[in-house]
Design a protein around this motif. Structure first.
Motif, PDB file in Angstrom:
ATOM      1  N   LYS A 178       1.033   4.082  -2.773  1.00 21.33           N
ATOM      2  CA  LYS A 178       1.046   5.515  -2.657  1.00 21.33           C
ATOM      3  C   LYS A 178       2.173   6.448  -3.323  1.00 21.33           C
ATOM      4  O   LYS A 178       1.883   7.424  -3.732  1.00 21.33           O
ATOM      5  CB  LYS A 178       1.214   5.618  -1.050  1.00 21.33           C
ATOM      6  N   SER A 179       3.260   5.855  -3.294  1.00 21.49           N
ATOM      7  CA  SER A 179       4.524   6.608  -3.722  1.00 21.49           C
ATOM      8  C   SER A 179       4.306   6.407  -5.345  1.00 21.49           C
ATOM      9  O   SER A 179       5.368   7.122  -6.113  1.00 21.49           O
ATOM     10  CB  SER A 179       5.742   5.999  -2.965  1.00 21.49           C
ATOM     11  N   PRO A 229       1.914   5.615  -7.822  1.00 16.97           N
ATOM     12  CA  PRO A 229       0.314   5.407  -8.055  1.00 16.97           C
ATOM     13  C   PRO A 229      -0.148   4.827  -9.447  1.00 16.97           C
ATOM     14  O   PRO A 229      -1.298   4.156  -9.838  1.00 16.97           O
ATOM     15  CB  PRO A 229      -0.473   6.995  -8.001  1.00 16.97           C
ATOM     16  N   LEU A 289       1.047  -1.263  -0.040  1.00 13.77           N
ATOM     17  CA  LEU A 289      -0.058   0.036   0.019  1.00 13.77           C
ATOM     18  C   LEU A 289       0.806   1.398  -0.164  1.00 13.77           C
ATOM     19  O   LEU A 289       0.455   2.218  -0.660  1.00 13.77           O
ATOM     20  CB  LEU A 289      -0.758  -0.086   1.296  1.00 13.77           C
ATOM     21  N   ARG A 290       1.982   1.210   0.741  1.00 15.06           N
ATOM     22  CA  ARG A 290       2.830   2.347   0.738  1.00 15.06           C
ATOM     23  C   ARG A 290       3.699   2.359  -0.464  1.00 15.06           C
ATOM     24  O   ARG A 290       3.712   3.632  -1.077  1.00 15.06           O
ATOM     25  CB  ARG A 290       4.097   2.203   1.866  1.00 15.06           C
TER      26      ARG A 290
END
Length: 268
Positions: free
Chosen positions: A25-26, A28, A21-22
């Motif tokens: 986030k970085s 997309p 998920l992280r």
């Protein structure tokens, strides 16, 4: 000290879906690679839940009712002051239903993974490649040709079936050992299930290197207990009805992250 606090890697293994998920986030742009797999999972999931789950629910009801009827017949031959045990029978009946239902949900999710990963393999392959590129700045692919590639995919699935059946028969036989048989069968069943889950979700990165099936299995065990933690959290994610239609692509992506961090640098 850190190894002890994380269960010698067990908790770290559990963290990989959240690490993904992280990463999303970085980066997309990676999210675009999970759209088609989610659609495939929804289509496959509809048929599985309508067919396998509801059929399994009928079998569960039949087994539970049969067990309750046997207990009722047993209580009927006992003195009248044993009638209070009817409440215990009702409680046991509901408890058995709950346990069997949970097992059925996990089984349905497990089957969904097998079909979903196979049908959406090209898209999962692209997702795995992009994640590996972001994580390691390179992607290693050993080309073998389309025909051989298909053959390897079929053999991989067949070898998984052989592994499941072979271990399943052994576990079934060991379950008859008095006292410890139930423990052996439970631990053995979880071990086989966890191994298959790791093989499915690690395979995107491992198959690009055309590793043998035994080598893939050995890598799962070499990364224990981190691989056990990873398998456990993925088992929970794929066992949640309907939510697993979305979480399976995340498990595939987090499997590639796991391989990049714990296998490529240390064992390959």
């Amino acid at each position: 000290m850190l190894q002890i606090l994380t269960g010698f890697g067990f908790l770290s293994g559990m963290s990989y879906p959240f690490r993904l998920l992280r990463l999303f986030k970085s980066n997309p742009g990676l999210l675009s690679y999970i759209i088609v797999p989610i659609v495939v999972n929804i289509v496959v999931g509809i048929f599985l839940y309508i067919g396998l789950f509801f059929f399994g629910w009928q079998v569960t009801q039949l087994l539970t009712d049969n067990m309750i009827n046997r207990l009722d017949l047993l209580l009927a031959d006992l003195p009248s002051w044993f009638n209070s045990l009817d409440y215990l029978v009702i409680f046991l009946g509901w408890l058995i239903r709950i346990i069997l239902s949970i097992l059925l949900l996990i089984l349905t999710g497990f089957v969904l993974v097998q079909f979903g990963v196979l049908l959406a393999a090209p898209w999962y392959g692209n997702l795995s490649e992009k994640i590996e590129k972001v994580r390691t700045n390179k992607v290693e692919i050993i080309e073998v040709g389309m025909i051989r590639d298909i053959g390897r995919a079929i053999l991989f699935e067949l070898k998984k079936i052989v592994l499941i059946l072979g271990c399943g028969v052994l576990i079934f036989l060991l379950s008859f050992i008095p006292i410890i048989g139930a423990i052996i069968s439970t631990v053995g069943g979880l071990t086989v299930t966890g191994t298959i889950i790791c093989l499915d979700f690690f395979d995107g990165a491992l198959e690009r290197r055309r590793l043998k099936f035994r080598k893939k299995v050995s890598l799962v065990w070499k990364t224990f207990p981190a691989s056990a933690g990873f398998a456990l959290v993925c088992l929970l994610l794929i066992g949640i009805p309907f939510i697993n239609l979305i979480t399976i692509p995340f498990c595939v992506g987090s499997g590639t992250l796991f391989v990049c961090d714990r296998i490529l640098l240390k064992h390959l």
